[in-house]
Every structure is written in C-alpha cells, then in structure tokens.
Design a protein around this motif. Sequence first.
Motif, PDB file in Angstrom:
ATOM      1  N   ARG A  93       0.130  -7.452   7.033  1.00 54.61           N
ATOM      2  CA  ARG A  93       1.171  -6.654   6.367  1.00 54.61           C
ATOM      3  C   ARG A  93       2.244  -6.109   7.295  1.00 54.61           C
ATOM      4  N   ARG A  94       2.061  -6.249   8.607  1.00 56.94           N
ATOM      5  CA  ARG A  94       3.120  -5.721   9.483  1.00 56.94           C
ATOM      6  C   ARG A  94       2.995  -6.304  10.901  1.00 56.94           C
ATOM      7  N   LEU A  95       4.139  -6.343  11.587  1.00 57.21           N
ATOM      8  CA  LEU A  95       4.140  -6.695  13.013  1.00 57.21           C
ATOM      9  C   LEU A  95       4.527  -5.437  13.774  1.00 57.21           C
ATOM     10  N   ILE A  96       3.737  -5.073  14.770  1.00 61.45           N
ATOM     11  CA  ILE A  96       4.103  -3.908  15.581  1.00 61.45           C
ATOM     12  C   ILE A  96       5.073  -4.369  16.665  1.00 61.45           C
ATOM     13  N   VAL A  97       6.238  -3.734  16.714  1.00 64.71           N
ATOM     14  CA  VAL A  97       7.225  -4.091  17.738  1.00 64.71           C
ATOM     15  C   VAL A  97       7.565  -2.874  18.576  1.00 64.71           C
ATOM     16  N   GLY A  98       7.952  -3.127  19.801  1.00 64.67           N
ATOM     17  CA  GLY A  98       8.344  -2.029  20.679  1.00 64.67           C
ATOM     18  C   GLY A  98       8.708  -2.565  22.046  1.00 64.67           C
ATOM     19  N   SER A  99       9.161  -1.645  22.889  1.00 60.77           N
ATOM     20  CA  SER A  99       9.533  -2.013  24.256  1.00 60.77           C
ATOM     21  C   SER A  99       8.411  -1.556  25.193  1.00 60.77           C
ATOM     22  N   PRO A 100       8.197  -2.277  26.271  1.00 64.46           N
ATOM     23  CA  PRO A 100       8.875  -3.498  26.687  1.00 64.46           C
ATOM     24  C   PRO A 100       8.239  -4.715  26.016  1.00 64.46           C
ATOM     25  N   GLY A 101       8.878  -5.861  26.224  1.00 66.10           N
ATOM     26  CA  GLY A 101       8.246  -7.116  25.825  1.00 66.10           C
ATOM     27  C   GLY A 101       8.834  -7.777  24.599  1.00 66.10           C
ATOM     28  N   LEU A 102       9.811  -7.142  23.959  1.00 63.50           N
ATOM     29  CA  LEU A 102      10.475  -7.768  22.816  1.00 63.50           C
ATOM     30  C   LEU A 102      11.279  -8.975  23.327  1.00 63.50           C
ATOM     31  N   LEU A 103      11.153 -10.108  22.655  1.00 65.51           N
ATOM     32  CA  LEU A 103      11.773 -11.338  23.164  1.00 65.51           C
ATOM     33  C   LEU A 103      13.281 -11.165  23.398  1.00 65.51           C
ATOM     34  N   ARG A 104      13.958 -10.527  22.455  1.00 64.62           N
ATOM     35  CA  ARG A 104      15.420 -10.386  22.606  1.00 64.62           C
ATOM     36  C   ARG A 104      15.768  -9.474  23.787  1.00 64.62           C
ATOM     37  N   GLU A 105      14.913  -8.484  24.046  1.00 62.17           N
ATOM     38  CA  GLU A 105      15.159  -7.637  25.223  1.00 62.17           C
ATOM     39  C   GLU A 105      14.949  -8.434  26.511  1.00 62.17           C
ATOM     40  N   ILE A 106      13.919  -9.259  26.526  1.00 61.17           N
ATOM     41  CA  ILE A 106      13.657 -10.066  27.728  1.00 61.17           C
ATOM     42  C   ILE A 106      14.848 -10.985  27.989  1.00 61.17           C
ATOM     43  N   ASP A 107      15.310 -11.657  26.921  1.00 61.12           N
ATOM     44  CA  ASP A 107      16.464 -12.558  27.065  1.00 61.12           C
ATOM     45  C   ASP A 107      17.660 -11.824  27.661  1.00 61.12           C
TER      46      ASP A 107
END
Length: 415
Positions: free
Chosen positions: A28-42
């Motif tokens: 039901r959900r994906l936990i997202v946050g920094s660091p490690g978000l693909l767009r942040e890494i890019d």
Amino acid sequence: MTDAADAALAAQYEALPYPHRDPRDEARRLIVGSPGLLREIDHWVFGAARPAARPLRALMAGGGSGDGTIMLAQQLAETGRPGTVTYLDRSAAATAVAKARAQARGLANIVWEQRSLLDLPGSGLGPFDYVDCCGVLHHLPDPAAGLRALVSVLAPGGGLGLMVYAPHGRTGVYMAQDALRLLAPADEAMPVRLDVARRVLKHLPESAWLRRNTLIADHVTGGDAGICDLLLNPRDVAFTVPELFRLLAGAGLRAVCLIEPLRYNPTAYLPDPKLRARAAALSPVERAALAEALCGNMSTHIVYCVRADDPVATPDPMAAISVPVARYTPAAELAAAIRPDHTLAFLFDGLRVPLALPPLAPALLRLVDGHRSVGEIAAEMARRGTAAEAFARAWGATFTAFESVNRLLLAAPSG
Ligand SMILES: C[S@@+](CC[C@H](N)C(=O)[O-])C[C@H]1O[C@@H](n2cnc3c(N)ncnc32)[C@H](O)[C@@H]1O
C-alpha cells in the motif's frame, strides 16, 4: 575494532530490527526519503551528467529493515534503469525483514550481504558508484574508520549519501538516555529495560526537554524498536556541522550538498542586513554551522559527498537539453501551492522559510513533467508570448529557488 558496546548494539538490532516494518505494508505504500532517492543521486552526486542507461551499482551499508534499499531498488525497477542495490547489514533479523519486503514487491535487483561494513576493505565487494549509509556511522565504535571502510569500495567518480545525528534537534534525547542508564542499566534484560523506559516516558516531568521536543517521535510512534534505538542505544553520538565536515575530510571526502541546502543558508532567514552581511562573510562551513546553531532544530544531517579531488559536474538548469524533474512531489502540486503574492512557505521542522518566486513560476512548474527539456519549456513559453530573456530570468530564479529546497532537480541524461 569492536567493543562491548558494539556487541550490545549488534544484539539490539538482532532483537529489534530498526525501524519496525511489516512487509505486508509494501502493498500500500513506498517509503521515500533522503538520502538515497534515485533522482537525488542523479542530481547531487552525479551532477545530472551520468547517463541513466549506465548501470548503477549501489551499496546500502547498514540497510536495517530495508527502507533505503527498497526505495532505490523500486525506483530503478519502475523506471527500467539497470543496476543493482547491494544491501549490507550484520543483523540477520533486519536482513530477513528487508528481504521479505523485497519479495513482497517482486524486486529482483537486490544483492544481499549479511556482514559488517567494517569488513568491506578487501571483501571483494564493489566497487560501488553510490554508497548510502543512513543512521549508522554514529553508532559505530569509530565512525571515521567506518567511513574509510565505505570509501574503500567507492568507484572512481562515485559518491556517498550519509545521514548522521545532529545534536541540537535531539535536545532531551541524551538526558533521557542518561536517566535510563541509571534506572535501566545495560546489564539488565532488554524486556525489563523496555518496561522501565516506557514507565519513564509515561512519567517524564513536564520540564523534561524530550517532552518539549516535538522533532523527536521514535519513542512515541516507533514501538519497541523506536524506544530502544532512541533511548537505550549502547552508542549514539551526534555531529555538529563542523564535526561532520571534519569526519568527511578525514576520509578524503567533500560535501556537495547538505539536505535541504536552504536550511544551511542562514541568510535565508536573517532579515537584518547587518547580520546578513556578517553571515555572508563566513566560509560555507561556518555559514552552515551558524544555521545549525541559530535554528537549533536540526536533529540529523543528510549529506551527499564525493572524493575531495573528484570534480562533479554542476547541474546546469539553463542548458536547453537539461530535463528538470520534481524530486518527489509533482511540480504541478508545487505550482498550486504558490500564493498570490508569489511566495511559497516551506516549513522545516518548525522553521518557516518563504521562497520568493517570479510571477511566471506556476506556469513554468506546470510544464515540468520529467520529460520536457528546458529548451522545450522555453519554446512552449515563447509560443505563449514569453520573450526568451524573460523566460531565462524566470526559469533561472524558479529552478534555483526550488533546487535550494531540494524539490526541483535535473534528470540523468537519457543517452
Ligand atoms: C539505526 S539502523 C539504520 C537502518 C537503515 N539504514 C535506516 O536508516 O532505516 C542501524 C543499522 O546499522 C546496522 N549496523 C550497525 N553496525 C554495523 C556494522 N558494523 N556493519 C553492518 N551493519 C551495522 C545495524 O544492524 C542496524 O540495522
């Protein structure tokens, strides 16, 4: 190097993997946050210059119950990007939870390693383009040795995303830890210590800083794993900005970005011109240290860093081929939140910072869909009657403002 506290730390995360996660929640959900978000890494680590088609080799060191691993592996998978995420943790129980979460999502791009990150040098693992270590270094017997171990497996041109505790925003935590060392000593069984901790929390005097500190919630919402990690942890040190920068320099690293950059820029919330001038005269590290000391609300530092002598391309939002992309919140939602006076107030753990934006910002943001290039956005705005110069001014100001709060980034080139 390990010691009694480190053995206790290992036992703690074996008994209570952190953070507590139920693999069924993946549906039901994906936990997202920094660091490690693909767009942040890019954007932050590779300066939006590393092609998306080049396989990304990522290491999640001290991956715990899997938040960062699952996020990055899922983002690679759903964007069809090649690469693998190597999860590493020495806790078998944490590894089991993370594996169950990956299985629940059908993720096949994760490699599992149950071992100590201190054994990385000479392990044959790596090299890795991106090394993530979130909430781990501050628990190690020697954080500097831990960081060096991570750097030993970093590929040339690669970068790291780190999170360490920061002292001021954790006001009250260390006092409560001191109290619990007296009331629930480390040689007692964990269930007994947890029971004492819960009783202490229930009866914390109203003057206790932990009660007043609304930034810290693990002891309220994190269950036993949260209480244990926060208040019964055998080792937990916090780093001020200068201490963090010394840690990085000692490992041959330099910071490319603190998240969110604007929080570390005191001129953003110092209206007095004399104070602004004095703050502007400081070095970047001093300015960030001033922000930390002034605001008092930073409970962690999240930093992307690279080898000190590695050049990183500076993302160029004015290049026609650049493709702007929202970090996570869709750009159209950001546009909708802009007030009629052309400001958007961001709230960072109680610190309100208004972003001043050009009148064209909402129209520009609505054209940011992660596919259109800057050139295509400029062409569309020209078709609507915006002159090239006016576009350049408004776009530059809009992108810079939202980049400073880590909301607008540049995508990895598709080639
Ligand atoms: C506070 S948790 C953080 C988990 C995860 N990174 C997150 O942010 O959700 C710390 C994790 O580091 C792991 N850890 C501590 N020391 C380690 C070591 N020397 N080698 C590998 N893992 C370690 C623990 O087992 C635990 O799972």
